[in-house]
Design a protein around this motif. Sequence first.
Motif, PDB file in Angstrom:
ATOM      1  N   VAL A 248       0.828  -1.215   0.034  1.00  0.00           N
ATOM      2  CA  VAL A 248      -0.011  -0.113  -0.034  1.00  0.00           C
ATOM      3  C   VAL A 248       0.994   1.303  -0.111  1.00  0.00           C
ATOM      4  O   VAL A 248       0.592   1.996  -0.870  1.00  0.00           O
ATOM      5  CB  VAL A 248      -1.121   0.026   1.391  1.00  0.00           C
ATOM      6  CG1 VAL A 248      -1.682   1.330   1.309  1.00  0.00           C
ATOM      7  CG2 VAL A 248      -1.812  -1.201   0.928  1.00  0.00           C
ATOM      8  N   THR A 310      -4.458   0.072  -9.300  1.00  0.00           N
ATOM      9  CA  THR A 310      -3.789  -0.799  -8.411  1.00  0.00           C
ATOM     10  C   THR A 310      -3.921  -0.394  -6.992  1.00  0.00           C
ATOM     11  O   THR A 310      -3.848  -1.385  -6.341  1.00  0.00           O
ATOM     12  CB  THR A 310      -1.954  -0.466  -8.898  1.00  0.00           C
ATOM     13  OG1 THR A 310      -1.972  -0.548 -10.351  1.00  0.00           O
ATOM     14  CG2 THR A 310      -1.373  -1.388  -8.065  1.00  0.00           C
ATOM     15  N   MET A 313      -6.719  -2.397  -5.950  1.00  0.00           N
ATOM     16  CA  MET A 313      -6.314  -3.806  -5.962  1.00  0.00           C
ATOM     17  C   MET A 313      -5.544  -4.150  -4.654  1.00  0.00           C
ATOM     18  O   MET A 313      -5.764  -5.120  -4.006  1.00  0.00           O
ATOM     19  CB  MET A 313      -5.705  -4.037  -7.014  1.00  0.00           C
ATOM     20  CG  MET A 313      -6.595  -4.071  -8.459  1.00  0.00           C
ATOM     21  SD  MET A 313      -5.620  -4.714  -9.773  1.00  0.00           S
ATOM     22  CE  MET A 313      -5.534  -6.349  -9.711  1.00  0.00           C
ATOM     23  N   VAL A 314      -4.810  -3.329  -4.226  1.00  0.00           N
ATOM     24  CA  VAL A 314      -3.772  -3.603  -3.037  1.00  0.00           C
ATOM     25  C   VAL A 314      -4.821  -3.370  -1.737  1.00  0.00           C
ATOM     26  O   VAL A 314      -4.079  -3.834  -0.777  1.00  0.00           O
ATOM     27  CB  VAL A 314      -2.469  -2.748  -3.237  1.00  0.00           C
ATOM     28  CG1 VAL A 314      -1.601  -3.252  -4.198  1.00  0.00           C
ATOM     29  CG2 VAL A 314      -2.651  -1.210  -2.923  1.00  0.00           C
ATOM     30  N   LYS A 315      -5.712  -2.712  -1.784  1.00  0.00           N
ATOM     31  CA  LYS A 315      -6.571  -2.280  -0.645  1.00  0.00           C
ATOM     32  C   LYS A 315      -7.876  -3.318  -0.709  1.00  0.00           C
ATOM     33  O   LYS A 315      -8.572  -2.974   0.150  1.00  0.00           O
ATOM     34  CB  LYS A 315      -7.041  -0.949  -0.719  1.00  0.00           C
ATOM     35  CG  LYS A 315      -5.893   0.151  -0.468  1.00  0.00           C
ATOM     36  CD  LYS A 315      -6.360   1.426  -0.421  1.00  0.00           C
ATOM     37  CE  LYS A 315      -5.012   2.564  -0.430  1.00  0.00           C
ATOM     38  NZ  LYS A 315      -5.475   3.847  -0.410  1.00  0.00           N
ATOM     39  N   PRO A 321      -2.167  -8.464  -4.241  1.00  0.00           N
ATOM     40  CA  PRO A 321      -1.845  -7.094  -4.352  1.00  0.00           C
ATOM     41  C   PRO A 321      -0.368  -7.205  -4.665  1.00  0.00           C
ATOM     42  O   PRO A 321      -0.021  -6.183  -5.382  1.00  0.00           O
ATOM     43  CB  PRO A 321      -2.127  -6.873  -2.715  1.00  0.00           C
ATOM     44  CG  PRO A 321      -2.015  -8.122  -1.950  1.00  0.00           C
ATOM     45  CD  PRO A 321      -2.840  -8.908  -3.001  1.00  0.00           C
TER      46      PRO A 321
END
Length: 338
Positions: A248, A310, A313-315, A321
């Motif tokens: 993140v 992105t 997606m990482v959250k 992720p």
Amino acid sequence: MSGARPRRGSQRGAVDPHAWRGVEPAPLILLSGPEEYVASRSFDLVRSQVMAAEPETEVTRFDASSYERGELLMAASPSLFGESKHIEVRSLATMSEDFLVDALEYLKDGAADVTMVMHHSGGNRGKKLLDALKKASVPTVACQPLKKDADKLEFVAQEFRQHRRRIQPEAARALVAAVGSDLAELASACSQLVQDATGEISQEKVDEYFGGRVEATGFKVADAALTGRGAVALSTLRHAIATGTDPVPIVAALAMKLRQVAKVAGVRQSSGQLAQELGMPPWQVQQAQEQARYWSQDDLARCLELIAETDQMVKGAGRDPEYAVERAVSRIAMSARR
């Protein structure tokens, strides 16, 4: 004894956030603001000068929130042996009524051979006393957090200067990026480098000590990707993830760097003019301008959309992720024109 020497910044009416370093003993000094580290250093600076001048000085400390009537006047009363008195008062923002009454009384007459330093962190409590101190032109030292990157860099430079050491500008930037804006941590990091490293402090030396921090890693990945150095960006990213770094903050650093480049791309103005318009430090604008040479407007727009996707997606919106951030770094590096 002379009073504090508050210096002015370059803007009209702006108080120099580093003026506390020049504070000198005075009969009464007010430390004003929420930055506890600056207040603590200011207390130390005044006390050390008082004790250096008169080692037998009697030091008394009060917490204004738990103060009881008569304590201040008792502490300031003449000593049987004629020693000077130094009084430190903290927590004025939550002062008791007893302290307010005694402080106002003390302000009327003061006391011979007494220096007193008080800290008010903010708020309306004790406004009557603050107004009286202002009316009496009591020296006031600003204890404010450093919000501008330029001020943080100057803080680092002055920490080294006081030890008669030098730190390279890029090294100072790397240190601020790695450690953050907490002044106590910044000062501790400077102290560690002063004690452990020799000669002028370089970026390589900062990286050796603090390069593993999340913020520094994210910016290293971003700087490499935005200048088309895909292999460096990916190896740095993979090492960071392998050692437990969350994707993140790395995505956040990529997004911030892309937005900075987008702000300066194609704009024909000096870094100083842009810095003023955009609210960015000049060195940050210069770095973004250098990186903008690698980019077209269309590529920037595509990569900004990519990094927004992105980020989601990482959250939690994506299943992997780590793959998402690696894909983003690869595409950004490939989009930068070499």
